[in-house]
Design a protein around this motif. Sequence first.
Motif, PDB file in Angstrom:
ATOM      1  N   UNK A  19     -29.107   5.536  -5.619  1.00  0.00           N
ATOM      2  CA  UNK A  19     -27.917   5.636  -4.765  1.00  0.00           C
ATOM      3  C   UNK A  19     -26.995   6.753  -5.222  1.00  0.00           C
ATOM      4  N   UNK A  20     -27.049   7.104  -6.503  1.00  0.00           N
ATOM      5  CA  UNK A  20     -26.228   8.213  -7.002  1.00  0.00           C
ATOM      6  C   UNK A  20     -26.686   9.538  -6.430  1.00  0.00           C
ATOM      7  N   UNK A  21     -27.921   9.602  -5.958  1.00  0.00           N
ATOM      8  CA  UNK A  21     -28.446  10.828  -5.363  1.00  0.00           C
ATOM      9  C   UNK A  21     -28.418  10.762  -3.844  1.00  0.00           C
ATOM     10  N   UNK A  22     -28.773   9.617  -3.281  1.00  0.00           N
ATOM     11  CA  UNK A  22     -28.941   9.500  -1.834  1.00  0.00           C
ATOM     12  C   UNK A  22     -27.604   9.494  -1.096  1.00  0.00           C
ATOM     13  N   UNK A  23     -26.631   8.759  -1.585  1.00  0.00           N
ATOM     14  CA  UNK A  23     -25.359   8.626  -0.865  1.00  0.00           C
ATOM     15  C   UNK A  23     -24.631   9.961  -0.718  1.00  0.00           C
TER      16      UNK A  23
END
Length: 104
Positions: A19-23
Motif C-alpha cells: 500500500x505504500x507503493x500502490x496508493x
Amino acid sequence: MGDNEIPEQRKPSKRTGLSAVVVPFLGLAALLVGCIVAWNQQANASFGWFAYSPLSNDTFSGSGMTFVTQGTQIGLGIAVLGLLVLAFWAGYRSGRRRGRTTNR
C-alpha cells in the motif's frame, strides 16, 4: 520488550509495503489523467448561443465569462480526487512515522 530492555521492532507486513507503493501511484495517476482530460476538453470546447430579450433595455456583455464544459469538469474532479488521495497518504505516512518515534 526484548533483551537488554530494547523494545522489539515490528516488521511491516507485505500489505503495508504494497500500500505504500500502490496508493501514491494511484493518486498520481488520477491526478495526471484528470489534468489530461481537462486539458483535452478545454482545447475542443466551442460554444455559441443567441438570446433575444425584447423587454429589457440593457445590453449584455459576455466579456469575462467562462463556460466550462462537462468534460473539463470531470477532468478537474478526477484531478482533485487524485490530490485528495495523495494528501491522505502523506498525512497517514507522516502520522505513522511520528507515532514510531514517540513510542521509543
